[in-house]
Design a protein around this motif. Structure first.
Motif, PDB file in Angstrom:
ATOM      1  N   UNK A  81       0.829  -1.207   0.000  1.00  0.00           N
ATOM      2  CA  UNK A  81       0.000   0.000   0.000  1.00  0.00           C
ATOM      3  C   UNK A  81       0.865   1.259   0.000  1.00  0.00           C
ATOM      4  N   UNK A  82       1.992   1.214   0.678  1.00  0.00           N
ATOM      5  CA  UNK A  82       2.905   2.369   0.676  1.00  0.00           C
ATOM      6  C   UNK A  82       3.463   2.624  -0.720  1.00  0.00           C
ATOM      7  N   UNK A  83       3.801   1.543  -1.444  1.00  0.00           N
ATOM      8  CA  UNK A  83       4.302   1.713  -2.806  1.00  0.00           C
ATOM      9  C   UNK A  83       3.233   2.312  -3.713  1.00  0.00           C
ATOM     10  N   UNK A  84       1.990   1.872  -3.537  1.00  0.00           N
ATOM     11  CA  UNK A  84       0.892   2.433  -4.328  1.00  0.00           C
ATOM     12  C   UNK A  84       0.724   3.919  -4.003  1.00  0.00           C
ATOM     13  N   UNK A  85       0.796   4.244  -2.724  1.00  0.00           N
ATOM     14  CA  UNK A  85       0.668   5.641  -2.296  1.00  0.00           C
ATOM     15  C   UNK A  85       1.788   6.500  -2.882  1.00  0.00           C
ATOM     16  N   UNK A  86       3.008   5.972  -2.831  1.00  0.00           N
ATOM     17  CA  UNK A  86       4.145   6.711  -3.392  1.00  0.00           C
ATOM     18  C   UNK A  86       3.979   6.898  -4.904  1.00  0.00           C
ATOM     19  N   UNK A  87       3.514   5.839  -5.573  1.00  0.00           N
ATOM     20  CA  UNK A  87       3.319   5.938  -7.018  1.00  0.00           C
ATOM     21  C   UNK A  87       2.270   6.974  -7.376  1.00  0.00           C
ATOM     22  N   UNK A  88       1.217   7.048  -6.570  1.00  0.00           N
ATOM     23  CA  UNK A  88       0.167   8.029  -6.831  1.00  0.00           C
ATOM     24  C   UNK A  88       0.667   9.446  -6.620  1.00  0.00           C
ATOM     25  N   UNK A  89       1.527   9.637  -5.628  1.00  0.00           N
ATOM     26  CA  UNK A  89       2.042  10.978  -5.326  1.00  0.00           C
ATOM     27  C   UNK A  89       3.082  11.447  -6.338  1.00  0.00           C
ATOM     28  N   UNK A  90       3.858  10.485  -6.872  1.00  0.00           N
ATOM     29  CA  UNK A  90       4.950  10.857  -7.769  1.00  0.00           C
ATOM     30  C   UNK A  90       4.518  10.961  -9.221  1.00  0.00           C
ATOM     31  N   UNK A  91       3.512  10.212  -9.602  1.00  0.00           N
ATOM     32  CA  UNK A  91       3.096  10.199 -11.004  1.00  0.00           C
ATOM     33  C   UNK A  91       1.966  11.175 -11.256  1.00  0.00           C
ATOM     34  N   UNK A  92       1.848  11.604 -12.510  1.00  0.00           N
ATOM     35  CA  UNK A  92       0.768  12.526 -12.860  1.00  0.00           C
ATOM     36  C   UNK A  92      -0.023  12.049 -14.079  1.00  0.00           C
ATOM     37  N   UNK A  93       0.186  10.795 -14.475  1.00  0.00           N
ATOM     38  CA  UNK A  93      -0.565  10.241 -15.601  1.00  0.00           C
ATOM     39  C   UNK A  93      -2.027  10.070 -15.211  1.00  0.00           C
ATOM     40  N   UNK A  94      -2.893  10.038 -16.215  1.00  0.00           N
ATOM     41  CA  UNK A  94      -4.324   9.887 -15.947  1.00  0.00           C
ATOM     42  C   UNK A  94      -4.585   8.566 -15.234  1.00  0.00           C
ATOM     43  N   UNK A  95      -3.966   7.489 -15.709  1.00  0.00           N
ATOM     44  CA  UNK A  95      -4.102   6.177 -15.089  1.00  0.00           C
ATOM     45  C   UNK A  95      -2.878   5.854 -14.245  1.00  0.00           C
ATOM     46  N   UNK A  96      -3.107   5.249 -13.095  1.00  0.00           N
ATOM     47  CA  UNK A  96      -2.010   4.703 -12.289  1.00  0.00           C
ATOM     48  C   UNK A  96      -1.983   3.198 -12.561  1.00  0.00           C
TER      49      UNK A  96
ATOM     50  N   UNK B 212      -8.070   0.525  -2.717  1.00  0.00           N
ATOM     51  CA  UNK B 212      -7.431   1.472  -3.633  1.00  0.00           C
ATOM     52  C   UNK B 212      -8.115   2.837  -3.591  1.00  0.00           C
ATOM     53  N   UNK B 213      -9.445   2.833  -3.410  1.00  0.00           N
ATOM     54  CA  UNK B 213     -10.178   4.103  -3.343  1.00  0.00           C
ATOM     55  C   UNK B 213      -9.669   4.987  -2.208  1.00  0.00           C
ATOM     56  N   UNK B 214      -9.268   4.367  -1.099  1.00  0.00           N
ATOM     57  CA  UNK B 214      -8.772   5.147   0.035  1.00  0.00           C
ATOM     58  C   UNK B 214      -7.472   5.879  -0.304  1.00  0.00           C
ATOM     59  N   UNK B 215      -6.705   5.293  -1.216  1.00  0.00           N
ATOM     60  CA  UNK B 215      -5.419   5.896  -1.592  1.00  0.00           C
ATOM     61  C   UNK B 215      -5.578   6.811  -2.797  1.00  0.00           C
ATOM     62  N   UNK B 216      -6.316   6.342  -3.808  1.00  0.00           N
ATOM     63  CA  UNK B 216      -6.477   7.100  -5.061  1.00  0.00           C
ATOM     64  C   UNK B 216      -7.966   7.119  -5.423  1.00  0.00           C
ATOM     65  N   UNK B 217      -8.705   8.092  -4.908  1.00  0.00           N
ATOM     66  CA  UNK B 217     -10.144   8.115  -5.175  1.00  0.00           C
ATOM     67  C   UNK B 217     -10.535   8.821  -6.467  1.00  0.00           C
ATOM     68  N   UNK B 218      -9.624   9.639  -7.035  1.00  0.00           N
ATOM     69  CA  UNK B 218     -10.022  10.554  -8.088  1.00  0.00           C
ATOM     70  C   UNK B 218      -9.510  10.215  -9.484  1.00  0.00           C
ATOM     71  N   UNK B 219      -8.729   9.160  -9.623  1.00  0.00           N
ATOM     72  CA  UNK B 219      -8.278   8.742 -10.950  1.00  0.00           C
ATOM     73  C   UNK B 219      -8.202   7.223 -10.990  1.00  0.00           C
ATOM     74  N   UNK B 220      -8.274   6.644 -12.181  1.00  0.00           N
ATOM     75  CA  UNK B 220      -8.343   5.181 -12.275  1.00  0.00           C
ATOM     76  C   UNK B 220      -7.017   4.508 -11.932  1.00  0.00           C
TER      77      UNK B 220
END
Length: 550
Positions: free
Chosen positions: A93-108, A126-134
């Protein structure tokens, strides 16, 4: 007088691709091996500009050849969100969180999460970490997709979506999709994910090549060339890398037969593959193999079994084939006649039997032909294991998978698990052996796979204590130990066996052969079998050039 060598490797012990020899050194001029023998004999070729590498008593062996790998997209994944380093739920989950914070692509996107950590992951996690993009994340086996609510929404997948053939949309107690999609269900989301660009795939391919060199892998077989599960065809990246000279390892690839092919469409498929084979050959890419998934995987209950899955005693569900049997017989026969080797993914014992029956029919019709190979071999009935040799079918082994898997045991039972991966029975029946990793499904380190094939138990994670054994015995894997291969067989399969199968080269350390070599940090023939996994690659040589050195 022989010209001075460009490279000498001394103070080792040569495994020539078949046997461990008395030789201790190898001499190379340009891209060819020119002498193999004692240190003194080889050092006679030392000149003023000769590079001399001390092997430090490690084994000198032909470079590993990975007979089943998805190198291009493994590299793409390494350059995106790679979850394979995680060993806990929190780390994932930490890796997913880091990926969401570092990336800016529409899809993660990315992959590599473990079923042992996430037996049934949910979109809410996943919604708890990235609720606003797929978000769409492949499991380590790349037959399952874990997605968030936004991804399901964009794909139009909801409670009313019909279950696809050969796939499953997992639903919660209210009938809503959980975000856990198996096999063809994953394609429902995969088709709306923007595919990687050619530039991204090219970069991933070169990243993979560098990583494989660090593991002593000097050649490989790309197991799918074609569009697959929403992923773009990586063939253009291979052709580009060959043309610009950046792909320096020897490679080949398998043209992809997508699930759902109909018998009536087989002639057109064969004509298309013949045209692709000729076009690719003209550009330097060998594509004389065709790849099909006969069934799925036990993890998703999509492998085709002869008996039902353990948790389906009432309804008798035993998985499904990805093609109907007449179509399998048709494309195996037609491609065999056209000179294509079949590279067949099979996980269930019913799938194995159907595949062998189709090959047997093709052999009866056309006689000896291309070297077909079946990968994975997770469930094979004894009588079918003994058919490989007489039919000329090579066992394409993914050795890491031969250790006990608690998740799969729950699905197929202890007895079937213990009958799995019958390498010894297959070898004793006269079959040729090759080895590969299926990376990024599993790590591409050959020494880890060789350890499991020889010991039939998995090495402990880094930092964990090794199992305590007495009198040189190894920790038992119940009834599976009798299916272990010898070290010589395993190392031979991962070098000359794979090279002969997928590259059409001997893969041996012999005078006149191309200098694709590796030096290990030790000699496995001098180590207890329990310590094989401790080995690493100290030096890798491709076409006479040192491309990796620790």
């Amino acid at each position: 007088m022989t010209a001075p060598a460009d490279l000498l490797i001394v103070n080792g012990r040569v495994f020539d691709g078949r046997v461990r020899t008395a030789s201790t050194a190898v001499a190379v001029v340009a891209d060819r091996i020119v002498r193999v023998g004692s240190d003194a004999h080889v050092l006679e070729l030392r000149g003023t500009t000769t590079r001399v590498i001390d092997a430090g008593a490690g084994v000198i062996h032909p470079g590993f050849v990975d007979a089943h790998v998805h190198a291009a997209f493994a590299g793409v994944e390494r350059l995106s969100l790679d979850l394979t380093p995680a060993s806990t739920v929190e780390q994932t989950l930490d890796l997913i969180r880091d990926g969401a914070e570092q990336g800016n692509a529409v899809w993660l996107t990315g992959g590599g999460w473990s079923h042992e950590l996430f037996p049934m992951p949910t979109r809410q996690q996943l919604d708890e970490i990235v609720p606003d993009r797929p978000v769409a994340l492949s499991d380590a086996g790349h037959h399952t997709l874990w997605v968030n609510s936004k991804a399901l929404e964009l794909a139009g997948v909801d409670r009313d979506t019909p279950q696809p053939h050969n796939g499953r949309i997992h639903l919660d107690e209210r009938g809503e999709p959980t975000g856990y999609l198996n096999e063809t269900a994953a394609e429902l989301v995969g088709r709306v994910i923007p595919p990687a660009t050619e530039d991204e795939i090219h970069a991933g391919l070169l990243n993979a090549q560098s990583h494989l060199w660090s593991l002593g892998v000097t050649g490989w077989h790309e197991a799918i060339l074609g569009e697959y599960n929403g992923k773009a065809d990586c063939t253009p990246a291979y052709l580009r890398a060959i043309a610009d000279g950046s792909l320096r390892s020897r490679t080949s690839g398998a043209l992809w037969i997508a699930p759902g092919l109909r018998e009536a469409d087989v002639p057109a498929l064969v004509d298309r593959f013949i045209a692709l084979r000729e076009r690719n050959a003209a550009a330097g890419l060998v594509t004389t193999t065709a790849k099909a998934m006969i069934d799925g995987v036990p993890h998703g209950e999509t492998a085709a079994l002869l008996e039902p899955y353990c948790n389906h005693g009432d309804d008798g569900f035993s998985g499904e084939l990805h093609f109907d049997e007449p179509t399998i017989r048709a494309f195996v026969a037609a491609l065999d006649a056209a000179g294509f080797a079949l590279h067949l993914h099979v996980m269930g014992d019913r799938g194995i039997r159907v595949a062998l029956d189709a090959i047997e029919a093709a052999r009866a019709a056309d006689g000896p032909g291309p070297r077909h190979h079946i990968a994975h071999l997770s469930m094979v009935q004894p009588e079918d294991a003994r058919r490989f040799g007489p039919l000329g079918v090579t066992a394409n082994i993914q050795g890491l998978w031969a250790a006990p898997d608690p998740f799969v045991v729950d699905l197929i039972g202890e007895e079937r698990m213990q009958r799995g991966y019958p390498f010894r029975t297959i070898a004793d029946g006269g079959a040729d052996l090759a080895m590969g990793s299926d990376w990024p499904v599993s790590p591409p380190n050959p020494w880890l796979a060789i350890h499991v094939v020889v010991n039939r138990w998995a090495p402990p994670p880094p930092g964990a204590p090794r199992p305590v054994v007495a009198d040189g015995a190894e920790p038992p894997n119940l009834d599976a130990a009798h299916q272990a291969l010898t070290l010589e067989q395993a190392l031979g399969a991962y070098t000359s066996g794979s090279s002969e199968l997928v590259l059409g080269r001997s893969g041996r350390i012999r005078v006149g052969e191309r200098a694709d070599l590796a030096v290990a940090t030790g000699d496995p023939f001098e180590l207890p079998a329990a310590e094989i996994a401790s080995l690493a690659t100290a030096v890798t040589v491709v076409a006479g050039e040192v491309v990796h050195e620790t």
